[in-house]
Design a protein around this motif. Structure first.
Motif, short mmCIF file in Angstrom:
data_model
loop_
_atom_site.label_atom_id
_atom_site.label_comp_id
_atom_site.label_asym_id
_atom_site.label_seq_id
_atom_site.Cartn_x
_atom_site.Cartn_y
_atom_site.Cartn_z
N HIS A 159 5.83 -1.35 -11.29
CA HIS A 159 5.98 -1.89 -9.95
C HIS A 159 4.53 -1.23 -9.30
CE1 HIS A 159 10.25 -1.22 -10.47
NE2 HIS A 159 10.08 -2.10 -10.38
N VAL A 160 3.86 -0.85 -9.78
CA VAL A 160 2.53 0.00 -9.35
C VAL A 160 1.39 -1.05 -8.92
CG1 VAL A 160 0.49 1.58 -9.32
CG2 VAL A 160 2.89 2.27 -10.08
N GLU A 161 1.12 -2.23 -9.72
CA GLU A 161 0.19 -2.92 -9.25
C GLU A 161 0.54 -3.81 -8.06
OE1 GLU A 161 -2.82 -3.55 -11.09
OE2 GLU A 161 -2.41 -2.24 -12.66
N LYS A 162 1.68 -4.27 -7.92
CA LYS A 162 2.09 -4.97 -6.67
C LYS A 162 2.11 -4.07 -5.45
CE LYS A 162 4.01 -8.62 -4.93
NZ LYS A 162 3.61 -9.70 -4.76
N TYR A 163 2.55 -2.86 -5.66
CA TYR A 163 2.72 -1.80 -4.50
C TYR A 163 1.31 -1.61 -4.17
CZ TYR A 163 4.55 2.04 -1.76
OH TYR A 163 5.09 2.61 -0.78
N HIS A 164 0.45 -1.41 -4.98
CA HIS A 164 -1.21 -1.29 -4.63
C HIS A 164 -1.60 -2.38 -3.93
CE1 HIS A 164 -5.26 0.23 -4.88
NE2 HIS A 164 -5.38 -0.73 -5.17
N GLN A 165 -1.16 -3.63 -4.08
CA GLN A 165 -1.81 -4.84 -3.52
C GLN A 165 -1.07 -4.50 -2.00
OE1 GLN A 165 -0.23 -8.52 -5.13
NE2 GLN A 165 -1.51 -8.26 -7.18
N GLN A 209 1.26 0.45 9.76
CA GLN A 209 2.88 0.48 9.78
C GLN A 209 3.40 1.71 8.78
OE1 GLN A 209 3.97 -3.60 8.96
NE2 GLN A 209 3.57 -4.02 10.82
N THR A 210 3.11 1.98 7.85
CA THR A 210 3.75 3.10 7.08
C THR A 210 2.81 4.35 7.17
OG1 THR A 210 2.32 2.18 5.03
CG2 THR A 210 4.62 1.50 5.54
N ALA A 211 1.84 4.57 8.01
CA ALA A 211 1.09 5.69 7.91
C ALA A 211 0.55 6.24 6.62
CB ALA A 211 1.87 6.73 8.54
N SER A 212 0.19 5.16 5.76
CA SER A 212 -0.44 5.40 4.31
C SER A 212 -1.87 5.43 4.42
CB SER A 212 0.30 4.44 3.45
OG SER A 212 1.39 4.16 3.58
N GLU A 213 -2.30 6.42 3.40
CA GLU A 213 -3.63 6.40 3.07
C GLU A 213 -4.26 5.45 1.87
OE1 GLU A 213 -5.69 8.89 4.34
OE2 GLU A 213 -4.34 9.21 5.65
N PRO A 214 -5.27 4.81 2.16
CA PRO A 214 -5.90 3.91 1.15
C PRO A 214 -6.02 4.71 -0.19
CG PRO A 214 -7.57 4.13 2.77
CD PRO A 214 -6.42 5.00 3.40
N LEU A 215 -5.42 4.17 -1.18
CA LEU A 215 -5.69 4.62 -2.54
C LEU A 215 -6.13 4.09 -3.59
CD1 LEU A 215 -2.09 6.61 -2.80
CD2 LEU A 215 -4.25 7.97 -2.11
N THR A 216 -6.84 4.24 -4.42
CA THR A 216 -7.14 3.49 -5.55
C THR A 216 -5.97 3.25 -6.64
OG1 THR A 216 -7.41 5.42 -7.17
CG2 THR A 216 -9.29 4.69 -5.87
N GLU A 255 -2.58 5.39 -7.28
CA GLU A 255 -1.25 5.11 -6.89
C GLU A 255 -0.34 5.18 -8.16
OE1 GLU A 255 0.46 4.04 -3.86
OE2 GLU A 255 -1.10 2.48 -3.68
N TYR A 256 -1.09 5.03 -9.39
CA TYR A 256 -0.14 5.36 -10.53
C TYR A 256 0.38 6.94 -10.70
CZ TYR A 256 -0.38 1.02 -12.97
OH TYR A 256 -0.43 -0.34 -13.61
N GLU A 257 -0.61 7.75 -10.21
CA GLU A 257 -0.30 9.22 -10.11
C GLU A 257 0.61 9.36 -8.85
OE1 GLU A 257 -4.33 10.87 -9.75
OE2 GLU A 257 -4.80 9.88 -11.51
N MET A 258 0.61 8.57 -7.88
CA MET A 258 1.57 8.82 -6.78
C MET A 258 2.88 8.47 -7.15
SD MET A 258 1.55 9.77 -3.41
CE MET A 258 0.47 9.39 -2.00
N TRP A 284 6.05 10.79 -7.18
CA TRP A 284 7.27 10.35 -6.32
C TRP A 284 8.45 10.40 -7.34
CZ3 TRP A 284 7.28 6.57 -1.64
CH2 TRP A 284 6.36 7.39 -0.83
N ARG A 285 8.40 10.00 -8.39
CA ARG A 285 9.50 9.92 -9.11
C ARG A 285 10.08 11.06 -9.61
NH1 ARG A 285 13.61 7.16 -11.19
NH2 ARG A 285 13.70 7.14 -13.46
N GLU A 286 9.26 12.09 -9.82
CA GLU A 286 9.60 13.54 -10.09
C GLU A 286 9.86 14.34 -8.99
OE1 GLU A 286 6.45 14.36 -12.89
OE2 GLU A 286 7.17 12.85 -14.43
N ASP A 287 9.47 13.99 -7.92
CA ASP A 287 9.90 14.90 -6.67
C ASP A 287 11.06 15.03 -6.30
OD1 ASP A 287 9.79 16.00 -4.07
OD2 ASP A 287 8.06 15.17 -3.64
N PRO A 288 11.68 16.43 -6.12
CA PRO A 288 13.14 16.59 -6.12
C PRO A 288 13.59 16.23 -4.48
CG PRO A 288 12.02 18.80 -6.17
CD PRO A 288 10.99 17.42 -6.54
#
Length: 205
Positions: free
Chosen positions: A27-33, A43-50, A54-57, A61-65
Motif C-alpha cells: 500500500h505504500v506507493e499509493k499512500y506516498h502519492q 489536513q493530516t498534519a503530516s511531514e513530507p517523506l520520501t 514512507e516504507y520505513e514508516m 507503524w505496523r509494529e508499533d504497539p
C-alpha cells in the motif's frame, strides 16, 4: 512507555461499502502519492517523506504497539480484495495505559481519493474500526462483525468512553461525521483552531 504486547492485527473488516485491511508494504506507493499532496498533508498534519521513508514508516507503524492502522478499500462487487481501490485510512492511537485515568484512544480517518468523498465511506470505516476496537457494536449503530474476525489485539478492546478525536474547527463535515457516531465536542483549543470530541454514547437509552 507501554508495557503491553504488540498491537498487530491481520483482521480484515468487511462492511457494505468498504473493506478495512492492515496497512502493508503493497500500500505504500499509493499512500506516498496521497501524501505528496500538500492539502492532504496539511489536513493530516503530516511531514513530507520520501518513498523510502514512507516504507520505513509503514514498518514502524505496523509494529508499533500503540497504533492500529487500516487501509480503507472501496468494496467492489467483483474481484479479489487485492484489486479493490485504496481510498483512505483509519487509525487508532493509544495514549497511556488502559488502566490510567487519562488513557485515551485517538481516532483518525482520511478519505484521500476525491471521488470517494461524501459517500458514507468514512462513516462506515469508522463504524467497523470502532466496533472492532471496542467490541461494542451497539454503541456505533453497527452491524456486528462476522464471527470469522479475530478478536482485537491486546490491549484492545478499549472502552468507548476513552475514544477521542481532534479536528480543525473549520472542518464541519468531520465534526458532523463524529456527531453521528455519538461524539460530542468537549473542548475547543483555540490556539490550534481545533475541537476535541469524545464519545458520549447515544442519549436515547
Amino acid at each position: 512507555m507501554s508495557h503491553h504486547s504488540l498491537m498487530i492485527t491481520n483482521a480484515i473488516l468487511r462492511g457494505e461499502k468498504v473493506v478495512l485491511v492492515p496497512y502493508k508494504e503493497e500500500h505504500v506507493e499509493k499512500y506516498h502519492q496521497w501524501m505528496s499532496d500538500p492539502t492532504l498533508r496539511e489536513q493530516t498534519a503530516s511531514e513530507p517523506l520520501t518513498v523510502q521513508e514512507e516504507y520505513e514508516m509503514q514498518k514502524k507503524w505496523r509494529e508499533d504497539p500503540d497504533k492500529l492502522t487500516f487501509i480503507i478499500l472501496a468494496l467492489e462487487k467483483e474481484g479479489d480484495i487485492a484489486t479493490f481501490p485504496m481510498v483512505g485510512d483509519v487509525n487508532l492511537f493509544l495514549k497511556g495505559h488502559p488502566d490510567d485515568e487519562d488513557f485515551e484512544a485517538e481516532v483518525e480517518v482520511m478519505i484521500a481519493e476525491d471521488a470517494y468523498r461524501r459517500r458514507g465511506f468514512a462513516l462506515e470505516a469508522l463504524k467497523l474500526m470502532l466496533i472492532y476496537a471496542t467490541g461494542s457494536p451497539e454503541d456505533f449503530m453497527g452491524f456486528p462483525l462476522p464471527q470469522t474476525v479475530p478478536p482485537p489485539p491486546k490491549p484492545l478492546p478499549v472502552r468507548p468512553q476513552c475514544l477521542v478525536v481532534r479536528i480543525s474547527q473549520d472542518n464541519r463535515p468531520s465534526i458532523s461525521l463524529f456527531e453521528r457516531l455519538h461524539f460530542s465536542i468537549t473542548r475547543t483549543v483555540d490556539v490550534f483552531r481545533e475541537v476535541e470530541m469524545r464519545f458520549v454514547g447515544s442519549r436515547l437509552s
